[in-house]
Scaffold this motif. Structure first.
Motif, PDB file in Angstrom:
ATOM      1  N   ARG A 161       0.820  -1.215   0.000  1.00 60.94           N
ATOM      2  CA  ARG A 161       0.000   0.000   0.000  1.00 60.94           C
ATOM      3  C   ARG A 161       0.853   1.264   0.000  1.00 60.94           C
ATOM      4  NH1 ARG A 161      -3.596   0.517   4.858  1.00 60.94           N
ATOM      5  NH2 ARG A 161      -4.519   2.216   3.621  1.00 60.94           N
ATOM      6  N   ALA A 162       1.950   1.229   0.726  1.00 62.96           N
ATOM      7  CA  ALA A 162       2.748   2.447   0.888  1.00 62.96           C
ATOM      8  C   ALA A 162       4.167   2.079   1.293  1.00 62.96           C
ATOM      9  CB  ALA A 162       2.118   3.355   1.942  1.00 62.96           C
ATOM     10  N   GLU A 189       8.751  11.461   5.807  1.00 63.92           N
ATOM     11  CA  GLU A 189       8.570  11.460   4.360  1.00 63.92           C
ATOM     12  C   GLU A 189       9.440  12.574   3.772  1.00 63.92           C
ATOM     13  OE1 GLU A 189       4.661  10.727   1.786  1.00 63.92           O
ATOM     14  OE2 GLU A 189       4.684  12.717   2.689  1.00 63.92           O
ATOM     15  N   LYS A 191       0.983   9.529  -0.258  1.00 67.65           N
ATOM     16  CA  LYS A 191       0.062   8.894   0.681  1.00 67.65           C
ATOM     17  C   LYS A 191       0.747   8.131   1.816  1.00 67.65           C
ATOM     18  CE  LYS A 191      -0.363   4.515  -1.857  1.00 67.65           C
ATOM     19  NZ  LYS A 191      -1.290   3.546  -2.461  1.00 67.65           N
ATOM     20  N   SER A 192       2.094   8.046   1.751  1.00 66.84           N
ATOM     21  CA  SER A 192       2.795   7.179   2.713  1.00 66.84           C
ATOM     22  C   SER A 192       2.556   7.592   4.153  1.00 66.84           C
ATOM     23  CB  SER A 192       4.294   7.162   2.404  1.00 66.84           C
ATOM     24  OG  SER A 192       4.530   6.618   1.132  1.00 66.84           O
ATOM     25  N   VAL A 200      -1.026   6.670   5.205  1.00 67.18           N
ATOM     26  CA  VAL A 200      -1.205   5.235   5.445  1.00 67.18           C
ATOM     27  C   VAL A 200      -0.564   4.840   6.766  1.00 67.18           C
ATOM     28  CG1 VAL A 200      -0.637   2.920   4.620  1.00 67.18           C
ATOM     29  CG2 VAL A 200      -1.393   4.682   2.996  1.00 67.18           C
TER      30      VAL A 200
END
Length: 441
Positions: free
Chosen positions: A365-366, A382, A392-393, A396
Motif C-alpha cells: 500500500r505504501a 517522508e 500517501k505514505s 497510510v
C-alpha cells in the motif's frame, strides 16, 4: 577556511574527564578527521604529538618491541622532538589501522597509571575493527565523524544565517527573506556535498569546475583503497556495487537489487563486498521493517534494504548530474531529485541521532522513506525534493500506527499542523530540536 564541527563538543567532553580512555575516531577517508584532531590539539592542549602509521611505517617497531606505555612514549618523544607529557599533550595515532600493535597498545594506555590523552583515527578503521578479533573491548571509547552538515557549512558560508537558524525556537513559518537567502547557500551545499575540501572550494571561490575535480579525486582515492586494502577476489565486486548505487537510487522502488550490480549477480557472491563498503563508511545501509514497533532492530526484515552513499555531493557526481542543474533545476532530473534529497536527509539524521533510521512498507500500500526511533517514540518521515508534497505514505502510516508526531521534509516553509511538522530541507539539522520541542509540549 576551517569548518568547525559539532563533534568538537564531544571531544571537549572527552578531554575534560580526569583520565579519559583512549578514543577511536571513525570516519571515511576525507571527511576531515585529521584536520579536526590537529585543530583540537592546538586549541585545547599545550602540545600535540602527531603520528601517521601510513606515512611513517617505521613507527610500528616501537609497538612491536614493548607493550609498556612509558617506554613507547619515550621513543615517540624522540620522534617529535619534545617531551610527551600526560594531560597536557594530545597524542594522535593517525591511520592506526595500519598498525595492529598500536591498536592493541590502547589497552595498556587505558590501564596505565598516567593520564595519557590518546586518540586513534583511520579511514578504514571500521573495516579493521570488524575483522580484528583480539581488539581490547571495553578499553576504548568510540566517536564517529560524518561529512559536513549543511549547518556546519553555513557557519562559514553565511554565519549570520547559521546563527539565525540556531536561534529558531518555535515551529512556525520563516519570512521569505530568510528562506531565499538560506536556500542560495543550500543549493551550493547540494553541489559540493559535505566533504570538506570541495565544500571549502565552493564556499570560498564558487569555482564549480574545481569542485567537480575535487569530487573526482575523492572518488578515485576510494577506488585506490579498493585495490590496496581489499582481498583480490572482492576488488571488482566492490567496484561494481560502488558504481551501481546511482542506478539503485534512480529506481522508483529504491530497494537494493544485486541484479542491478551485475546481471545474474547473487547475494552470496557479493555480500562480503557490500559489507566492506559498509564497514569502510562509504555507504549506509537502511533496512526495511514491516511492523512499526519498539525496538526497531528487533523487527528488521533482513531480506530487503536500501543503500545510500556517505555524501550527497559524491552521489550527484557519480550520477553524472551537472552542478548547473542544481542551481537551475528543471524536470530533466526530477526522478533523481528524490534520491539526492533522501541521501541528504539520511546524512543529517545520522549526524544527529544515535539510532539509525529504517524504512517501512505496508503490504504494497505504501512505502515510508524513513522511520526513526527517538525518546521512546517512532517518528515517521517522508522526504519531498520540492514544494509538491503529494503522497500517501504518511497518511497510510498514520492510519495504521497513530504516531504522536510525523515529519515531512520538503521545500515548503516550516509549519506544524495536526501532528505533522513540515521542515524545509535546509533546516534538517534542527530536526532533533524541533522533535524535542513538539514532544515536550
Amino acid at each position: 577556511m576551517f569548518f568547525e564541527r559539532e563533534v568538537t563538543f564531544q571531544l571537549k567532553a572527552w578531554t575534560s574527564r580526569p583520565k579519559p580512555k583512549p578514543l577511536l575516531l571513525k570516519g571515511a577517508r576525507q571527511v576531515g578527521k585529521t584536520s579536526i584532531l590537529k585543530w583540537f590539539g592546538k586549541k585545547e592542549y599545550e602540545k600535540t604529538a602527531y603520528f601517521n602509521f601510513d606515512r611513517q611505517p617505521d613507527l610500528k617497531q616501537f609497538f612491536e618491541l614493548t607493550k609498556d606505555p612509558k617506554r613507547i612514549i619515550q621513543n615517540l618523544s624522540l620522534v617529535v622532538g619534545f617531551s610527551i607529557e600526560p594531560r597536557n599533550t594530545l597524542i594522535i595515532f593517525d591511520e592506526i589501522q595500519e598498525c595492529k600493535e598500536a591498536l592493541n597498545s590502547l589497552k595498556y594506555f587505558e590501564e596505565s597509571d598516567e593520564a595519557y590523552h590518546v586518540i586513534g583515527a583511520g579511514s578504514l578503521l571500521g573495516v579493521t575493527l570488524g575483522n580484528y578479533s583480539s581488539f581490547p573491548v571495553g578499553k576504548v571509547e568510540f566517536l564517529e565523524i560524518h561529512p559536513l552538515t549543511f549547518l556546519e557549512f553555513l557557519n562559514q558560508k553565511d554565519p549570520e544565517m547559521a546563527e539565525f537558524i540556531r536561534g529558531i525556537e518555535k515551529v512556525e513559518p520563516l519570512l521569505d527573506y530568510f528562506v531565499n537567502r538560506i536556500s542560495e547557500s543550500f543549493r551550493l551545499f547540494m553541489i559540493s556535498g559535505g566533504m570538506p575540501e570541495p565544500a571549502r572550494e565552493i564556499a570560498e571561490n564558487g569555482d564549480l569546475s574545481r569542485v567537480e575535480e575535487l569530487l573526482d579525486n575523492i572518488n578515485q582515492a576510494y577506488q585506490l583503497d579498493f585495490s590496496k586494502h581489499v582481498p583480490s577476489k572482492d576488488i571488482q565486486k566492490i567496484a561494481y556495487i560502488w558504481d551501481s548505487i546511482p542506478s539503485q537510487l534512480a529506481k522508483e522502488n529504491k530497494k537494493f537489487l544485486y541484479q542491478v550490480v551485475k546481471p545474474g549477480a547473487r547475494a552470496r557472491e557479493y555480500e562480503d563486498a557490500l559489507t566492506w563498503l559498509i564497514q569502510a563508511g562509504l555507504v549506509q545501509k537502511v533496512s526495511r521493517i514491516n511492523k512499526a514497533a519498539i525496538p526497531l532492530p528487533a523487527y528488521l526484515d533482513l531480506s530487503a534494504f536500501k543503500i545510500y552513499l556517505l555524501d550527497v555531493g559524491l552521489l550527484r557526481k557519480k550520477a553524472g548530474l551537472d552542478a548547473k542543474m542544481i542551481l537551475n533545476p528543471n524536470d530533466l532530473f526530477s526522478e533523481f531529485k528524490g534520491a539526492l534529497a533522501e541521501n541528504y536527509i539520511l546524512q543529517s539524521l545520522l549526524a544527529q541521532f544515535d539510532n539509525a533510521p529504517v524504512y517501512w512498507t505496508s503490504n504494497g500500500r505504501a512505502e515510508l522513506d524513513f522511520l526513526l526511533q527517538h525518546e521512546g517514540e517512532l517518528i515517521p518521515i517522508e522526504v519531498k525534493s520540492a514544494e509538491n508534497i503529494r503522497g500517501k505514505s504518511l497518511s497510510v502510516y498514520g492510519e495504521e500506527n497513530n504516531p504522536k508526531v510525523k515529519i515531512r521534509f520538503s521545500m515548503r516553509n516550516l509549519i506544524q499542523q495536526e501532528g505533522l511538522i513540515n521542515i524545509p530541507l535546509f533546516l534538517v539539522d534542527r530536526t532533533k530540536y524541533f522533535l524535542d520541542f513538539v514532544l515536550k509540549v
